[in-house]
Motif scaffolding. Structure first.
Motif, PDB file in Angstrom:
ATOM      1  N   ARG A 154      41.119  20.604  16.207  1.00  0.00           N
ATOM      2  CA  ARG A 154      40.420  19.843  17.241  1.00  0.00           C
ATOM      3  C   ARG A 154      38.963  19.598  16.840  1.00  0.00           C
ATOM      4  NH1 ARG A 154      42.951  21.020  22.430  1.00  0.00           N
ATOM      5  NH2 ARG A 154      40.996  20.475  23.519  1.00  0.00           N
ATOM      6  N   VAL A 155      38.326  20.606  16.255  1.00  0.00           N
ATOM      7  CA  VAL A 155      36.920  20.454  15.832  1.00  0.00           C
ATOM      8  C   VAL A 155      36.809  19.403  14.737  1.00  0.00           C
ATOM      9  CG1 VAL A 155      35.025  21.601  14.628  1.00  0.00           C
ATOM     10  CG2 VAL A 155      36.168  22.750  16.534  1.00  0.00           C
ATOM     11  N   ARG A 161      35.971  11.710  14.520  1.00  0.00           N
ATOM     12  CA  ARG A 161      35.944  10.675  15.543  1.00  0.00           C
ATOM     13  C   ARG A 161      34.508  10.276  15.886  1.00  0.00           C
ATOM     14  NH1 ARG A 161      38.912  13.258  18.711  1.00  0.00           N
ATOM     15  NH2 ARG A 161      37.394  14.072  20.201  1.00  0.00           N
ATOM     16  N   GLU A 162      33.594  11.246  15.860  1.00  0.00           N
ATOM     17  CA  GLU A 162      32.211  10.990  16.257  1.00  0.00           C
ATOM     18  C   GLU A 162      31.273  10.862  15.064  1.00  0.00           C
ATOM     19  OE1 GLU A 162      31.173  14.155  18.871  1.00  0.00           O
ATOM     20  OE2 GLU A 162      32.396  13.383  20.533  1.00  0.00           O
ATOM     21  N   ARG A 165      28.423   8.085  14.906  1.00  0.00           N
ATOM     22  CA  ARG A 165      27.207   8.255  15.693  1.00  0.00           C
ATOM     23  C   ARG A 165      26.386   9.466  15.243  1.00  0.00           C
ATOM     24  NH1 ARG A 165      26.617  12.222  19.293  1.00  0.00           N
ATOM     25  NH2 ARG A 165      28.447  13.396  20.000  1.00  0.00           N
ATOM     26  N   ARG A 166      26.987  10.349  14.433  1.00  0.00           N
ATOM     27  CA  ARG A 166      26.289  11.571  14.043  1.00  0.00           C
ATOM     28  C   ARG A 166      25.628  11.477  12.673  1.00  0.00           C
ATOM     29  NH1 ARG A 166      28.613  16.863  16.883  1.00  0.00           N
ATOM     30  NH2 ARG A 166      26.353  17.068  17.069  1.00  0.00           N
ATOM     31  N   VAL A 167      25.874  10.384  11.956  1.00  0.00           N
ATOM     32  CA  VAL A 167      25.237  10.248  10.639  1.00  0.00           C
ATOM     33  C   VAL A 167      23.720  10.289  10.786  1.00  0.00           C
ATOM     34  CG1 VAL A 167      24.812   8.658   8.734  1.00  0.00           C
ATOM     35  CG2 VAL A 167      27.142   9.069   9.505  1.00  0.00           C
ATOM     36  N   GLY A 168      23.197   9.619  11.798  1.00  0.00           N
ATOM     37  CA  GLY A 168      21.758   9.646  12.023  1.00  0.00           C
ATOM     38  C   GLY A 168      21.237  11.055  12.232  1.00  0.00           C
ATOM     39  N   GLU A 169      22.024  11.898  12.944  1.00  0.00           N
ATOM     40  CA  GLU A 169      21.624  13.291  13.137  1.00  0.00           C
ATOM     41  C   GLU A 169      21.600  14.043  11.807  1.00  0.00           C
ATOM     42  OE1 GLU A 169      23.309  15.514  16.546  1.00  0.00           O
ATOM     43  OE2 GLU A 169      24.485  13.699  16.907  1.00  0.00           O
ATOM     44  N   VAL A 170      22.568  13.752  10.958  1.00  0.00           N
ATOM     45  CA  VAL A 170      22.602  14.408   9.644  1.00  0.00           C
ATOM     46  C   VAL A 170      21.374  14.021   8.831  1.00  0.00           C
ATOM     47  CG1 VAL A 170      23.863  14.612   7.471  1.00  0.00           C
ATOM     48  CG2 VAL A 170      25.111  14.573   9.635  1.00  0.00           C
ATOM     49  N   VAL A 171      21.015  12.730   8.889  1.00  0.00           N
ATOM     50  CA  VAL A 171      19.815  12.268   8.177  1.00  0.00           C
ATOM     51  C   VAL A 171      18.587  12.976   8.723  1.00  0.00           C
ATOM     52  CG1 VAL A 171      18.348  10.277   7.709  1.00  0.00           C
ATOM     53  CG2 VAL A 171      20.835  10.043   7.594  1.00  0.00           C
ATOM     54  N   ASP A 172      18.497  13.103  10.047  1.00  0.00           N
ATOM     55  CA  ASP A 172      17.356  13.800  10.659  1.00  0.00           C
ATOM     56  C   ASP A 172      17.335  15.270  10.255  1.00  0.00           C
ATOM     57  OD1 ASP A 172      16.607  11.468  11.888  1.00  0.00           O
ATOM     58  OD2 ASP A 172      17.525  11.960  13.823  1.00  0.00           O
ATOM     59  N   LEU A 213      33.610   9.446   5.819  1.00  0.00           N
ATOM     60  CA  LEU A 213      32.740   8.274   5.675  1.00  0.00           C
ATOM     61  C   LEU A 213      32.213   8.140   4.250  1.00  0.00           C
ATOM     62  CD1 LEU A 213      30.585   8.424   8.927  1.00  0.00           C
ATOM     63  CD2 LEU A 213      32.421   6.806   8.399  1.00  0.00           C
ATOM     64  N   ALA A 214      32.126   9.251   3.543  1.00  0.00           N
ATOM     65  CA  ALA A 214      31.534   9.224   2.197  1.00  0.00           C
ATOM     66  C   ALA A 214      32.076  10.407   1.416  1.00  0.00           C
ATOM     67  CB  ALA A 214      30.015   9.280   2.271  1.00  0.00           C
TER      68      ALA A 214
END
Length: 785
Positions: A154-155, A161-162, A165-172, A213-214
């Motif tokens: 599930r995790v 799935r998300e 939208r979380r790539v930006g958080e990873v960059v930050d 994604l990569a």
């Protein structure tokens, strides 16, 4: 196994398995993980006995290094107690947790723990990026395996799935690490886990791969991971603790345990791994960002003909999909250096395929036109990013002769922030500020790039040994013989200006003569040396340059300019407060025939204050002043000691603002007491705790005679590990031997103090050879105390 034996068993196991085989690391870490897994399963069974009725619906799982089965010999444990609320009540879960956690704590093992349901794991992963990444490594240890499998699935599903939208958080997150931590590759005491290019970055790379994604180069990242984890294992085996900062005191032992001849050799391997990780993180993040960009990058065409927009630039350079590449069919000789120039000036990354091809190209000496384009690249504000890309593919070492010998070479001076190669790149970036002030900006940039080529293993004088290397490299880069000789001169003398300005008596004519000799009595070379001096110092680190040091360098430069032009030097404006304070102290001592203390106007841009102390000169005055500062707990940053018309006038720069310092009257009273008792040996004793023992060869003091530095005095340099009483002990040694200090120049560089002393006998003459031998030996003893 009794729980209290776990820590010792983990250390013993890793030492017994050893580090002799570089490929044994993964299996050694698996064995560590298996050892801890077995112990935790024993605890689980005991906990089941202590918590009656516990059946399915609860499980013990691991995350972190244990979850990845890459546990070190003293690594912390990250555990999650998973419960199904429908089958395990809150009270029963709390009892089970206590039955598990307390034995772990009793064993002395550091534990990070949580109790969560499947839904709570999902919720916390959605709310906190770091937890989401950590839960991707969730692994079953004991109990309900299906519960762990369902939670992990599930995790992971939610992460994918998300992911967009979380790539930006990873960059930050990566940017935050850039701000909070240094680069592992360049750190003198690297944190193997948290520094940029460390184990945390590897976790982020693999988390991005889990998002689908990569992807990344698995072979490169796996190899870097093995290198970093082997170092972590050795560090924990040496220290017996879970820390991941590789401190200086442990570097020799860790290097030996991992099979490296020296700590520097080991650091070079770690730096190579960290740079590879940093590059792979950069590539993976860019690929993920490109994957979520609406329609990809800027495109042209429609339907199936749609493709990324392509911009063609001169010399076969292409910009496509936000990257710099080249037209492979172009035969333009400027193609590759022009691509590097565009990357260095715009900040756009070089394409992977372009870098790979550059790494395979035959390298020939540059033509003048290629040299000029390369110089343009050195003037680019994004040079560091372009360099790291070229370096990780081995391109830069092939372009610049001698670069491979200093690549990833650590600097053992505490003032340096970077490895030798990256320091030279940082010096180029700092030199860019001076391009409009010198007649040959191209020579300045290339000298900045080459000035530390001599910092090879076993080098004794890197400036002198680097000069011929730089001359040969300059010739290879397309400079003619005359320009290459100028570059060699600047490299050979790149420490001369700051050394003379801060460590010699500027009133002694020998100091100016030595400077003019260093620049071949050429004004343009002097201007280039002045610019290089500041760029080099600022690139080294904040403690290597300061306002007062700049003032002294500028004053000596002014003396050199005027000597070459035949004009007269006016006093420097920023040195005026120092001179006026000295003159005021001189006048006050003449009037009162007693000690005087004056605080000049404070520096407005540095937390450093100036004190000017004066007294009728005589035996022990310098030592008395030094003892006063020790007793008042003032941290000496630098000092200039001189004698004028029979009066000792000493200017001290100490750490802190004037508001932090005792009132001048307090300093004067303390100085009066010291001077009154300067003939009493018992009153001169400083009650200070002993200095810590020497831990490395870098702590050993060095006392050097500087022949030819003065015609009127014997000049001795004391370079030693700094401590509060060092200067006072040195001054007392001079007094005991009946010598006089004509002038002294004191400075602190990181953890080292460098004191240059102009010594004479009681008649004001330079010392004879027997006296020189005695004082050098005595100063060695004093600096070693």
């Amino acid at each position: 196994m009794p729980s209290e034996e776990l820590s010792s068993r983990r250390i013993t196991q890793v030492l017994h398995e050893g580090f002799a085989d570089p490929s044994a690391g993964p299996s050694r870490r698996l064995a560590q993980s298996d050892l801890v897994d077995d112990w935790l399963r024993t605890l689980w069974e005991r906990a089941g006995e202590a918590v009656p009725g516990r059946g399915s619906g609860a499980a013990l799982a691991a995350i972190g290094s244990l979850g990845r089965r890459s546990l070190g010999p003293a690594s912390d444990l990250d555990l999650v107690l998973l419960v199904d609320p429908a089958r395990v009540g809150a009270e029963q879960a709390a009892e089970l947790a206590g039955a598990l956690w307390y034995p772990i704590w009793d064993s002395g093992t550091s534990l990070d723990h949580s109790v969560r349901s499947l839904e709570e794991c999902e919720q916390v992963a959605a709310a906190d990026l770091r937890t989401a990444i950590a839960l991707l490594d969730l692994r079953h240890i004991a109990g309900d395996a299906q519960l762990v499998e369902d939670t992990a699935a599930r995790v992971r599903a939610r992460w994918r799935r998300e992911a967009r939208r979380r790539v930006g958080e990873v960059v930050d997150l990566a940017a935050d690490r850039d701000r909070r931590y240094g680069s592992l590759a360049h750190a003198t005491e690297p944190n193997l886990k948290s520094d940029r290019g460390g184990l945390r970055d590897i976790t982020v790379i693999r988390a991005l791969a889990e998002s689908w994604l990569a992807d990344h180069d698995h072979e490169v990242v796996d190899a870097a991971s093995r290198t970093l984890r082997d170092a972590r294992d050795a560090l924990q085996a040496v220290t017996g603790a879970s820390g991941t900062r590789l401190g200086r005191a442990d570097q020799d032992a860790v290097a030996a345990l991992t099979g490296h001849a020296t700590a520097d050799d080991h650091h070079a391997v770690l730096a190579d791994a960290a740079r590879a990780v940093t590059w792979e993180l950069h590539r993976t993040v860019r690929a993920a960002e490109a994957a979520i960009a609406p329609g990809g990058s800027a495109t042209r065409g429609a339907g199936t003909a749609r493709r990324p927009a392509l911009e063609r630039l001169p010399h076969g350079v292409i910009v496509q999909a936000g990257e710099v590449s080249v037209d492979p069919s172009s035969r333009d000789l400027l193609r590759d250096v022009a691509a590097v120039r565009h990357a260095a000036t715009t900040g756009l990354p070089l394409a992977e395929a372009t870098l790979a091809r550059m790494a395979q190209e035959t390298v020939a000496p540059l033509l003048p036109a290629q040299r000029d384009v390369l110089v343009d690249a050195l003037a680019g504000e994004h040079l560091a990013d372009a360099y790291e890309a070229l370096d990780v593919k081995g391109v830069f070492s092939r372009w610049v002769p001698g670069w491979s010998e200093i690549r990833n070479r650590p600097q053992r001076s505490a003032v340096h922030r970077f490895t030798v190669d990256r320091h030279q790149i940082e010096t180029v970036l700092e030199a860019q500020r001076f391009l409009s002030r010198v007649s040959r900006p191209d020579l300045l940039l290339v000298t900045a790039l080459l000035h530390d080529l001599g910092k090879r293993p076993e080098a004794r004088d890197h400036a002198a040994e680097g000069a011929p290397l730089a001359e040969a490299a300059a010739r290879h880069l397309g400079f003619d013989r005359a320009d290459s000789r100028t570059i060699a001169t600047l490299v050979r003398e790149h420490l001369t200006l700051v050394g003379l300005a801060t460590g010699r008596d500027l009133a002694d004519p020998t100091t100016l003569r030595e400077l003019l000799r260093a620049v071949d009595e050429d004004l343009d070379t002097l201007e280039l040396l002045r610019a290089l001096t500041e760029a080099d110092a600022i690139a080294a680190g904040p403690s290597a340059w300061s306002t007062w040091r700049a003032d002294l360098v500028d004053h000596l430069t002014d003396l050199g300019r005027d000597a070459l032009r035949g004009t007269e030097t006016a006093p420097r404006t920023r040195l005026a407060p120092q001179r006026s304070a000295q003159e005021a102290v001189l006048a006050a001592v003449r009037r009162s025939d007693s000690a005087q203390v004056i605080y000049p106007a404070p520096l407005d841009d540095e937390p450093i204050s100036q004190l000017c102390l004066g007294a009728p000169d005589g035996a022990g005055v310098f030592a008395a002043m030094a003892r006063v500062l020790v007793r008042l707990r003032l941290d000496v940053h630098s000092a200039v000691v001189s004698t004028q018309d029979g009066i000792a006038v000493n200017t001290w720069w100490v750490t802190g603002t004037q508001a932090d310092l005792p009132h001048p009257s307090v300093v004067r009273s303390a100085l009066d007491r010291e001077l009154a008792h300067r003939d009493r040996a018992d009153a001169r004793v400083l009650e200070l705790p002993p200095a810590p023992p020497l831990r490395t060869t870098e702590d050993a003091p060095v006392v050097t005679l500087l022949p030819g530095a003065s015609r009127e005095a014997t000049v001795v340099q004391v370079n030693a590990r700094n401590r509060p009483s060092l200067l006072a002990d040195v001054a007392e040694t001079i007094t005991v031997h009946g010598l006089q200090v004509r002038s002294a120049h004191v400075m602190t560089l990181g953890r080292r103090a460098v004191d240059v002393l102009y010594l004479t006998d009681q008649h004001g003459r330079a010392l004879d050879p027997p006296t020189v031998g005695r004082i050098v030996a005595a100063l060695m003893d004093a600096a070693s105390t």
